[in-house]
Each structure stands twice: as structure tokens, then as C-alpha cells.
Write an enzyme that holds these catalytic residues in place. Structure first.
Site, PDB file in Angstrom:
ATOM      1  CB  ALA A  17      -0.812  -0.046   1.103  1.00 63.23           C
ATOM      2  CG  ASP A 130       3.665  -7.610  12.525  1.00 60.63           C
ATOM      3  OD1 ASP A 130       4.876  -8.145  12.924  1.00 60.63           O
ATOM      4  OD2 ASP A 130       3.522  -7.247  11.437  1.00 60.63           O
TER       5      ASP A 130
END
Length: 330
Positions: A17, A130
């Protein structure tokens, strides 16, 4: 982009992105717009990367002060744009800024905000998978928010297996390094312990160059687990015998300025047996959060200078004293 948002500038680019700073013309607020790149045929569904679909699904269902807010989703043919709260910086930039002095009250505040956001996820059966400093965003008011839910998963289904290739290696729990396919909230808690250590040291505590080297670095500092301290260790898919390369030293050897109650919290987060590892709720109930110095005000958290907001007047409680962020243990 939608006519509602006026793009101001490009903020950065990731694997999947581009991120832009924009202004919401309806509210006047600044927002961050993540424009998802088209995925490959193998990793995309209907032209959209699966990590984006997962992030949208999760963030539309959860709302918390310490979790990034998904404000809008804009779809156009095979492209998609996610509109998020705008945040001024991330914890990685704060840690790396040598001009910033992180005081005990700062570290306690950041730790509490991390745990409150993560506790909300875990209560709703979501693993982040994460956690690391650059996935913890901060705004100019000192609010810390968890972000990047591309690897997040719902958990709790009996006998469900997951990939062990999650969490950036330096923040990865030992059960993942040993190839565990069934795991729970402990993998996120381990990462929080690593982030606290990084706040103290201003460098990663376990900077492994491979999975084996990662285990070596963990065992060098925490000692080597045994079948008594971690009963199922030898049954894991990728278990190997690893001997520490240095003599075991207590945590206060590495964190000589840290109070014992903080070391106790970190030790609980780094318990080898994930079943015995602290949960977020247990962590928030530890003595560390009951003792002085208490958390600073959110807006007193330091930011990198180029992003430092103007000074604001200090708020006072009804009795004329400054309020502090504290948990209610009653």
C-alpha cells in the site's frame, strides 16, 4: 480518492500500500488514507490483497481508544482505500530519537496503553500477531494505538492450527520459533515484553539474524528452558537443542536502572511455557502499575522534535492536582 478527502501529501509506501495524509472535508480533520495495491493472482481475492480484506473485517468490528480507528472504506473497481485516524508518529521513531529521554512515568504510560489495547483484542478473541514498535502509533496528544492488522486472526476454535511464520523475528515468541502451529495470546504478550525492553535499552533486546540465532539470543539472556519449566517444548515441530553461549545472569544485570516490579512484569511476559505466561489482564494487575511513579499524562509523552505539538495547559483534577493515568484495583 473520494471527493470527501483532499490529499495533502504522500506519507510512505509499504509492500502492499501507499499511505497519504488527507483532510476530511466534512469534519476538517486530518486522516491517513491507505491505498491498497493490487495483489497478485495467488495472494488476492477479487483483485484485492487478502491482508486488506482481513484488516477491514477486523477493524470494522472493534473500537477502542488504543486501537487505530478505521473511519471509511472506499472501493473503486479493483482498488480499495482505507481511511484511518491520522497519527503523528510511531514508537519506533520515539525510541530511535536520541534527543528524547524516556522517563519511568513515560514507559509506564506507554506500557499501560499497549496492554489496554491488546487486552481488548484478546477479550474479543483476536490475536494481533505482529506487535513491534512501528506498529504502535502515537498522536500529538500522547494516545498510543495498535495498528497493522494484516496478520491478525480470530482464535479459540478447538484443534485449529495457524502458521508459525508470524510476528517479526525479533519480537517472536519461542514457541513460534520452534514451529508451534497451535498457540494463543502468549505470542502477543511475549512481543510486549520485547517492546518494554526496547523502551529501556533503546535497542532491540533479541536482534536475531535467523530463527536459530533468535533462540540463542533469547536463551543467552533468559537462560535455557527445561522439560520441567516448559513441558511440551521437545514435542514441537522444529524443536532443536540449543545451548546458551553465555552464563545466565538475572534480568537486573541487563536492566540495572529498572525497578524490581517492572522486571517481575517482564519476567512474567517472558515465561517460556506459554500456558504460564502472563495475560494482558494479569499484567495490568501487577504491582508495577500500583506503585510510584505513576503514569504521566498522555499528552506528556515525548514526541520527536519535528512532530512535537505546541505546549498545552495542564489539566487539573477537581482538587487542584494533576490527574494521572491509573488503574482501579477495587
Amino acid at each position: 480518492m473520494s471527493r470527501r478527502y483532499d490529499t495533502i501529501k504522500h506519507l510512505g509506501e509499504g509492500q502492499f500500500a501507499n499511505v497519504y495524509l488527507a483532510q476530511d472535508l466534512e469534519s476538517g480533520e486530518c486522516v491517513a488514507i491507505k491505498k491498497i495495491k493490487l495483489g497478485s493472482r495467488e495472494e488476492a481475492k477479487d483483485g484485492i490483497n487478502r491482508t486488506a480484506i482481513r484488516e477491514i473485517k477486523l477493524l470494522k468490528e472493534i473500537h477502542h481508544d488504543n486501537i487505530i480507528g478505521l473511519r471509511d472504506v472506499i472501493g473503486h473497481r479493483t482498488s480499495i482505500q482505507l481511511v484511518f485516524d491520522f497519527m503523528d508518529t510511531d514508537l519506533e521513531h520515539v525510541i530511535k530519537d536520541k534527543e528524547i529521554i524516556l522517563m519511568p512515568a513515560h514507559i509506564k504510560n506507554i506500557t499501560m496503553q499497549m496492554l489496554l489495547g491488546l487486552e481488548f483484542l484478546h477479550v474479543h478473541w483476536i490475536l494481533h500477531r505482529d506487535l513491534k514498535p512501528n506498529n504502535l502509533l502515537m498522536n500529538k496528544m500522547g494516545r498510543v494505538k495498535l495498528t497493522d492488522f494484516g496478520l491478525a486472526r480470530f482464535f479459540g476454535s478447538p484443534n485449529r492450527n495457524y502458521t508459525h511464520q508470524v510476528v517479526t523475528r525479533w519480537y517472536r515468541a519461542p514457541e513460534l520459533l520452534f514451529g508451534a502451529r497451535s498457540y494463543g495470546v502468549g505470542i502477543d504478550i511475549w512481543s510486549v515484553g520485547c517492546i518494554i525492553a526496547e523502551l529501556l535499552l533503546r535497542n532491540p533486546i533479541f536482534p536475531g539474524e535467523s530463527d536459530i540465532d533468535q533462540l540463542v539470543k533469547i536463551f543467552n539472556i533468559l537462560g535455557c528452558p527445561t522439560p520441567e519449566t516448559w513441558p511440551n517444548m521437545t514435542e514441537m515441530n522444529s524443536y532443536v537443542i540449543i545451548k546458551p553461549q553465555t552464563e545466565y545472569m538475572a534480568l537486573n544485570y541487563y536492566f540495572s536502572a529498572a525497578p524490581q516490579d517492572l522486571l517481575d512484569l517482564m519476567a512474567g511476559m517472558w515465561t517460556f511455557d506459554p500456558i504460564k505466561r502472563l495475560t494482558c489482564t494479569q499484567s495490568l494487575q501487577m504491582e508495577y502499575f500500583r506503585t510510584q511513579p505513576f503514569c504521566c499524562l498522555d499528552e506528556e509523552l515525548p514526541l520527536p522534535k519535528k512532530q512535537q505539538p505546541q505546549k498545552r495547559s495542564r489539566r487539573l483534577d477537581d482538587d487542584g492536582t494533576r490527574p494521572v493515568r491509573r488503574l482501579n484495583f477495587d
